[in-house]
Design a protein around this motif. Structure first.
Motif, mmCIF file in Angstrom:
data_model
loop_
_atom_site.group_PDB
_atom_site.id
_atom_site.type_symbol
_atom_site.label_atom_id
_atom_site.label_comp_id
_atom_site.label_asym_id
_atom_site.label_seq_id
_atom_site.Cartn_x
_atom_site.Cartn_y
_atom_site.Cartn_z
ATOM 1 N N LEU A 1 -25.846 35.264 70.607
ATOM 2 C CA LEU A 1 -26.066 36.283 69.589
ATOM 3 C C LEU A 1 -27.524 36.742 69.611
ATOM 4 C CD1 LEU A 1 -24.652 36.169 65.986
ATOM 5 C CD2 LEU A 1 -26.846 37.173 66.495
ATOM 6 N N LEU A 2 -28.436 35.794 69.647
ATOM 7 C CA LEU A 2 -29.856 36.125 69.674
ATOM 8 C C LEU A 2 -30.266 36.764 70.995
ATOM 9 C CD1 LEU A 2 -31.243 32.948 67.905
ATOM 10 C CD2 LEU A 2 -31.065 35.256 66.948
ATOM 11 N N ARG A 3 -29.721 36.293 72.085
ATOM 12 C CA ARG A 3 -30.036 36.860 73.401
ATOM 13 C C ARG A 3 -29.541 38.300 73.503
ATOM 14 N NH1 ARG A 3 -33.086 38.041 77.493
ATOM 15 N NH2 ARG A 3 -31.948 38.380 79.407
ATOM 16 N N ALA A 4 -28.339 38.566 73.004
ATOM 17 C CA ALA A 4 -27.803 39.930 73.029
ATOM 18 C C ALA A 4 -28.672 40.867 72.191
ATOM 19 C CB ALA A 4 -26.361 39.947 72.532
ATOM 20 N N GLU B 1 -21.250 29.569 64.424
ATOM 21 C CA GLU B 1 -20.393 28.596 63.743
ATOM 22 C C GLU B 1 -20.483 28.786 62.229
ATOM 23 O OE1 GLU B 1 -20.320 23.812 63.100
ATOM 24 O OE2 GLU B 1 -20.715 24.523 65.130
ATOM 25 N N ALA B 2 -21.696 28.964 61.731
ATOM 26 C CA ALA B 2 -21.879 29.187 60.293
ATOM 27 C C ALA B 2 -21.214 30.485 59.859
ATOM 28 C CB ALA B 2 -23.365 29.203 59.944
ATOM 29 N N GLY B 3 -21.260 31.499 60.703
ATOM 30 C CA GLY B 3 -20.603 32.767 60.401
ATOM 31 C C GLY B 3 -19.105 32.607 60.239
ATOM 32 N N GLU B 4 -18.493 31.838 61.135
ATOM 33 C CA GLU B 4 -17.052 31.596 61.033
ATOM 34 C C GLU B 4 -16.712 30.798 59.782
ATOM 35 O OE1 GLU B 4 -14.852 30.361 64.464
ATOM 36 O OE2 GLU B 4 -15.981 31.700 65.777
ATOM 37 N N ARG B 5 -17.566 29.863 59.432
ATOM 38 C CA ARG B 5 -17.333 29.065 58.221
ATOM 39 C C ARG B 5 -17.401 29.940 56.970
ATOM 40 N NH1 ARG B 5 -21.094 24.113 58.189
ATOM 41 N NH2 ARG B 5 -21.994 25.768 59.316
ATOM 42 N N VAL B 6 -18.432 30.786 56.877
ATOM 43 C CA VAL B 6 -18.567 31.686 55.728
ATOM 44 C C VAL B 6 -17.412 32.684 55.706
ATOM 45 C CG1 VAL B 6 -19.990 33.490 54.681
ATOM 46 C CG2 VAL B 6 -21.060 31.415 55.555
ATOM 47 N N GLY C 1 -38.107 36.636 69.010
ATOM 48 C CA GLY C 1 -37.679 36.461 70.386
ATOM 49 C C GLY C 1 -37.187 35.064 70.719
ATOM 50 N N TYR C 2 -36.665 34.361 69.729
ATOM 51 C CA TYR C 2 -36.169 32.992 69.936
ATOM 52 C C TYR C 2 -34.685 33.054 70.279
ATOM 53 C CZ TYR C 2 -35.351 28.031 69.132
ATOM 54 O OH TYR C 2 -35.010 26.716 69.284
ATOM 55 N N ALA C 3 -34.390 33.366 71.513
ATOM 56 C CA ALA C 3 -33.023 33.621 71.970
ATOM 57 C C ALA C 3 -32.328 32.337 72.400
ATOM 58 C CB ALA C 3 -33.040 34.634 73.104
ATOM 59 N N GLU C 4 -32.065 31.458 71.445
ATOM 60 C CA GLU C 4 -31.472 30.156 71.742
ATOM 61 C C GLU C 4 -29.961 30.198 71.925
ATOM 62 O OE1 GLU C 4 -31.673 27.198 68.695
ATOM 63 O OE2 GLU C 4 -30.885 28.535 67.172
ATOM 64 N N ASN C 5 -29.308 31.324 71.604
ATOM 65 C CA ASN C 5 -27.862 31.429 71.776
ATOM 66 C C ASN C 5 -27.517 32.867 72.161
ATOM 67 O OD1 ASN C 5 -27.539 33.028 69.341
ATOM 68 N ND2 ASN C 5 -27.728 31.142 68.167
ATOM 69 N N MET D 1 -31.028 34.840 57.409
ATOM 70 C CA MET D 1 -32.479 34.810 57.605
ATOM 71 C C MET D 1 -32.844 34.054 58.886
ATOM 72 S SD MET D 1 -33.791 36.722 55.431
ATOM 73 C CE MET D 1 -35.509 36.364 55.716
ATOM 74 N N LYS D 2 -32.087 33.020 59.210
ATOM 75 C CA LYS D 2 -32.352 32.278 60.445
ATOM 76 C C LYS D 2 -32.160 33.176 61.666
ATOM 77 C CE LYS D 2 -30.756 28.363 63.197
ATOM 78 N NZ LYS D 2 -29.773 27.285 63.319
ATOM 79 N N THR D 3 -31.078 33.948 61.668
ATOM 80 C CA THR D 3 -30.814 34.856 62.784
ATOM 81 C C THR D 3 -31.859 35.964 62.820
ATOM 82 O OG1 THR D 3 -28.460 34.344 62.763
ATOM 83 C CG2 THR D 3 -29.105 36.427 63.785
ATOM 84 N N LEU D 4 -32.205 36.498 61.674
ATOM 85 C CA LEU D 4 -33.234 37.532 61.609
ATOM 86 C C LEU D 4 -34.554 37.018 62.168
ATOM 87 C CD1 LEU D 4 -34.136 40.343 60.713
ATOM 88 C CD2 LEU D 4 -34.603 39.371 58.457
ATOM 89 N N ALA D 5 -34.934 35.802 61.793
ATOM 90 C CA ALA D 5 -36.179 35.205 62.306
ATOM 91 C C ALA D 5 -36.108 35.047 63.824
ATOM 92 C CB ALA D 5 -36.437 33.857 61.640
ATOM 93 N N GLY D 6 -34.949 34.613 64.342
ATOM 94 C CA GLY D 6 -34.797 34.463 65.788
ATOM 95 C C GLY D 6 -34.927 35.791 66.513
#
Length: 116
Positions: free
Chosen positions: A105-108, A39-44, A99-103, A90-95
């Motif tokens: 993008l992170l799971r893929a 969602e943040a990606g689409e906003r940016v 291994g914090y695959a909460e969505n 940075m949030k996505t990089l940290a995930g």
């Protein structure tokens, strides 16, 4: 069979990099790009380029909803050449790193790393 690349767009600045990657990959006829955006990606993306998520989706072979953890790109059986998260917050990089695959993008990203 076409080669596959998974592309993620997260909420960091420089969304134009994702647009440029998708435009370049669209010219490659033996590749298909699977896109997942936060969602943040689409906003940016909209703030920096004026493009909507729908506009960006038109540059990909297929888009996947970030909430759909059961999408094909979340499985190790979905063969890819790799994944690019452009830009990567940075949030996505940290995930990804932890291994914090909460969505999706992170799971893929997690599956891509696991499958090497």
């Amino acid at each position: 069979m076409k080669k596959r690349l998974v592309v993620g767009l997260s909420g960091a600045s420089s969304a134009i990099l994702c647009v440029s990657l998708l435009e370049a990959m669209r010219r490659e006829k033996d590749w298909e790009v699977h896109l997942v955006t936060s969602e943040a990606g689409e906003r940016v993306l909209h703030e920096e380029t004026g493009m909507s998520g729908t506009d960006l989706a038109g540059l990909a072979f297929r888009t996947h909803d970030i909430g759909n953890i059961g999408a094909a790109i979340a499985s190790g059986t979905f063969e890819t050449e790799g994944m690019a998260v452009v830009p990567c917050s940075m949030k996505t990089l940290a995930g990804i790193c932890h291994g914090y695959a909460e969505n999706l993008l992170l799971r893929a990203a997690d599956v891509t790393l696991k499958e090497r």
